[in-house]
Every structure is written in structure tokens, then in C-alpha cells.
Scaffold this motif. Sequence first.
Motif, PDB file in Angstrom:
ATOM      1  N   LEU A  31      66.486   0.534  36.526  1.00  0.00           N
ATOM      2  CA  LEU A  31      66.672   0.873  37.937  1.00  0.00           C
ATOM      3  C   LEU A  31      68.114   0.630  38.361  1.00  0.00           C
ATOM      4  CD1 LEU A  31      65.548   1.645  40.729  1.00  0.00           C
ATOM      5  CD2 LEU A  31      64.986  -0.780  41.054  1.00  0.00           C
ATOM      6  N   LEU A  34      70.436   3.359  37.066  1.00  0.00           N
ATOM      7  CA  LEU A  34      70.241   4.633  37.776  1.00  0.00           C
ATOM      8  C   LEU A  34      70.795   4.557  39.198  1.00  0.00           C
ATOM      9  CD1 LEU A  34      66.608   5.377  36.560  1.00  0.00           C
ATOM     10  CD2 LEU A  34      68.652   6.691  35.962  1.00  0.00           C
ATOM     11  N   LEU A  38      73.546   6.850  41.646  1.00  0.00           N
ATOM     12  CA  LEU A  38      72.495   7.485  42.429  1.00  0.00           C
ATOM     13  C   LEU A  38      72.794   8.966  42.665  1.00  0.00           C
ATOM     14  CD1 LEU A  38      69.865   6.767  43.971  1.00  0.00           C
ATOM     15  CD2 LEU A  38      71.281   6.519  46.011  1.00  0.00           C
ATOM     16  N   ARG A  72      58.877   5.814  37.198  1.00  0.00           N
ATOM     17  CA  ARG A  72      58.541   7.012  37.991  1.00  0.00           C
ATOM     18  C   ARG A  72      57.158   6.868  38.625  1.00  0.00           C
ATOM     19  NH1 ARG A  72      58.438  10.625  34.136  1.00  0.00           N
ATOM     20  NH2 ARG A  72      60.604  11.338  34.335  1.00  0.00           N
ATOM     21  N   LEU A  75      57.250   4.586  41.627  1.00  0.00           N
ATOM     22  CA  LEU A  75      57.855   5.254  42.778  1.00  0.00           C
ATOM     23  C   LEU A  75      56.857   6.204  43.437  1.00  0.00           C
ATOM     24  CD1 LEU A  75      61.374   5.995  41.264  1.00  0.00           C
ATOM     25  CD2 LEU A  75      60.932   4.547  43.255  1.00  0.00           C
ATOM     26  N   ARG A  87      61.147  11.305  42.602  1.00  0.00           N
ATOM     27  CA  ARG A  87      62.562  10.940  42.740  1.00  0.00           C
ATOM     28  C   ARG A  87      63.260  10.843  41.388  1.00  0.00           C
ATOM     29  NH1 ARG A  87      64.372   8.606  47.612  1.00  0.00           N
ATOM     30  NH2 ARG A  87      62.768   8.251  49.197  1.00  0.00           N
ATOM     31  N   LEU A  88      62.537  10.365  40.380  1.00  0.00           N
ATOM     32  CA  LEU A  88      63.125  10.157  39.056  1.00  0.00           C
ATOM     33  C   LEU A  88      62.746  11.317  38.148  1.00  0.00           C
ATOM     34  CD1 LEU A  88      64.659   8.508  37.008  1.00  0.00           C
ATOM     35  CD2 LEU A  88      62.662   7.010  36.749  1.00  0.00           C
ATOM     36  N   TYR A  95      68.708  11.220  32.837  1.00  0.00           N
ATOM     37  CA  TYR A  95      67.787  11.061  33.962  1.00  0.00           C
ATOM     38  C   TYR A  95      68.585  10.840  35.244  1.00  0.00           C
ATOM     39  CZ  TYR A  95      64.334  10.202  30.286  1.00  0.00           C
ATOM     40  OH  TYR A  95      63.519  10.323  29.176  1.00  0.00           O
ATOM     41  N   LEU A  97      68.053   9.580  39.478  1.00  0.00           N
ATOM     42  CA  LEU A  97      67.236   9.047  40.563  1.00  0.00           C
ATOM     43  C   LEU A  97      67.765   9.635  41.867  1.00  0.00           C
ATOM     44  CD1 LEU A  97      65.009   7.151  41.523  1.00  0.00           C
ATOM     45  CD2 LEU A  97      66.700   5.305  41.602  1.00  0.00           C
ATOM     46  N   GLN A  98      66.908  10.329  42.584  1.00  0.00           N
ATOM     47  CA  GLN A  98      67.325  11.046  43.791  1.00  0.00           C
ATOM     48  C   GLN A  98      66.962  10.255  45.043  1.00  0.00           C
ATOM     49  OE1 GLN A  98      66.765  15.634  42.774  1.00  0.00           O
ATOM     50  NE2 GLN A  98      64.918  14.483  42.329  1.00  0.00           N
TER      51      GLN A  98
END
Length: 333
Positions: A31, A34, A38, A72, A75, A87-88, A95, A97-98
Motif C-alpha cells: 500500500l 502504491l 498514487l 483490492r 478496498l 481502485r487497484l 499496478y 492505485l486510483q
Amino acid sequence: MQFRVLGPPGIYDDVRRASVQLTSPKQRALLGALLVRLGTPVPTEELIRELWGNNAPDKAGNALQAHVSRLRQQLIEAEPSRANTPRLVVRGPGYVLQARPEELDSVQFRLQVTRAKRLLAADPRAAALLLRKALGLWRGPALDGGSHGPLCAAAAARLEEERLTALEDLCDASLRIGRHEEVVRRLEELVVAHPARARFRDQLALALQRCGRQGEARAVRRGAAHQAEDRTPVRTGNVRVLREPGSLRATEPVPAEPGAAGSGTAVATMEPAPGWPAEGDLVDGPGTQGHELHRLRVRVEELTSQQLALRSELQRLTALLEERVPARRRDSA
């Protein structure tokens, strides 16, 4: 949803008002890596390096995929409405993360600090309030307990520098509004922890001077001039200003706004993290050895930080060399 890097990497569910529980240290490290980028894809190779360094398992790609899948799913459980738009996601060779920028605590911190800097000269009282709110977002060292790889290590160092600059600005604002008596002790502790930062020392000398403690102010200035060759403590009041490297954590006290307790204005505060020295532990009163203990802790933390930085640089150079050697062999062939 809030994503956090100002402390251990984490996720906070605004709706349920609870933190999302991560299942393993590797998941926290993932996390953190990522969140450092971001909205930008992080290549699989970089993520593997962040999670395992030079000790990656034989099937590191599969292990990484399993960690990504679990993160994921967590989330999605926190945001069921995004089950079809997680998001992931996989993007290219890595990868991503949005999230919106404002969902990241470091972005909130920077926005508030930027606003405070604009107000510092014209309205130092308002600037102090914003800076206290910004510093209240910190829950510990940046990305604490996450990855020690080069990606997160560099980001943590940048964030720590921003935190210290914000503390300098807060002390400046406090001096501008005449709170020199209240800020002296805070600055003494900051000088102990960060002797290389001249701004803290200058602020301490100014605060002492305004308190009528001219001799102590001169001693602090002399200490700054002879810092390289003289490591004798300079005593101001009951606190010794030691010229030892190190860093305070998020328990560094923040100067209080006069009348803030009854003003009705909510100001973010932080509880000391487990194992961190409380404010009282930093005071070297008569007959105590609190400062000596703190000095040793600070030294250990500094050496640990240097070790991590050197390890990260070694990993980066090793990876760079490994990339170049095959390329040269192909060229020679």
C-alpha cells in the motif's frame, strides 16, 4: 476514503469511521509503495524490490499478485459501490492505485502548509492555526512500518523534511505573535533533536533574547558558531542544548494558541505513539538523566535511519548494474 502515509501506511473509511485492517506487513508495504505514486502505474519489478529487496522469493511475481488481490478485495469491501470499478487495477507492466489527490493525507498536509506560508507575514495567528492543523495529520514517521525500499525511503525522507520545515514555520508564527515565552521550551527540544538546522537555533536565540535571557541567547549563538568542534552542552534553564544528531517524532510539542482551549475551534492533536518519548521525558531536570537517555535514543534512531538509507542506495545501484550488464553483453554479441 482516506489514504494515509503520514505515519504507517493505512486506509480510513470515512463512512464507517474506522480504519481498514490490513492483514500483513507486506500488504502495508505494498500500500505504501502504491500511495507514493498514487494514480501512476508502479512496475512489478519495483514493487517486488520494495517488498522483498534482494531477498525476493523464486515466484515473487505470483506472491505479489496474491498481495495485490487481497488488498483490492479489502478496498472493495470498504467501498462496495466500486466493485465494478476497483481502485487497484493492472495497468501496463505494473499496478496503479486510483484516488483523488485530496484523499491522500500528505496532499492535505501540503495544501494547509502552503496556505499558512502565504499568511505567515500578514496574519501569523491564522498561519499558526493552519500549521497546527497540518502537523496534527501526522501519526508517526512517514510510511513507518512500510517498505524500506528505495521508492518509499526517498518519499519518507522528503516528507520528513517538509514536516520539519512546517515546524520551523510554526515556531516563526508563534514568535511573530509574541508567544516567545511559551515557545522557548519547544525550541530547546527541537535544537536538541535537530542541531544541524540553523533556523531552530536562531529562533531559540531570538526567543531567549525576547524573554530577557540575554546571556543564554548569546550562549546559543556561540554554540552555533562552534558547533563543528565543540560538543559541550549549552544549558538554557533546565534543558541542555546538546549538539547531537537525531530527530524528534510526531510527539514534538506544538506551540499553543492563546485562548484556544475555550475558543471553540477544533485543532487536530496527536497521541504519542507507543515507545515514543513523551514531552516530559525530554526535559533534563535536576537529578534526572532524561536527556542522556533521549540523546542515546536519538543517536540510535539516526544510525538506523542512515543504515536504511545506505541499504536503499545499495539496492538501487545493484539493480542499475544488473540492468546494464545484460545490455552490454547484448551489444558485444
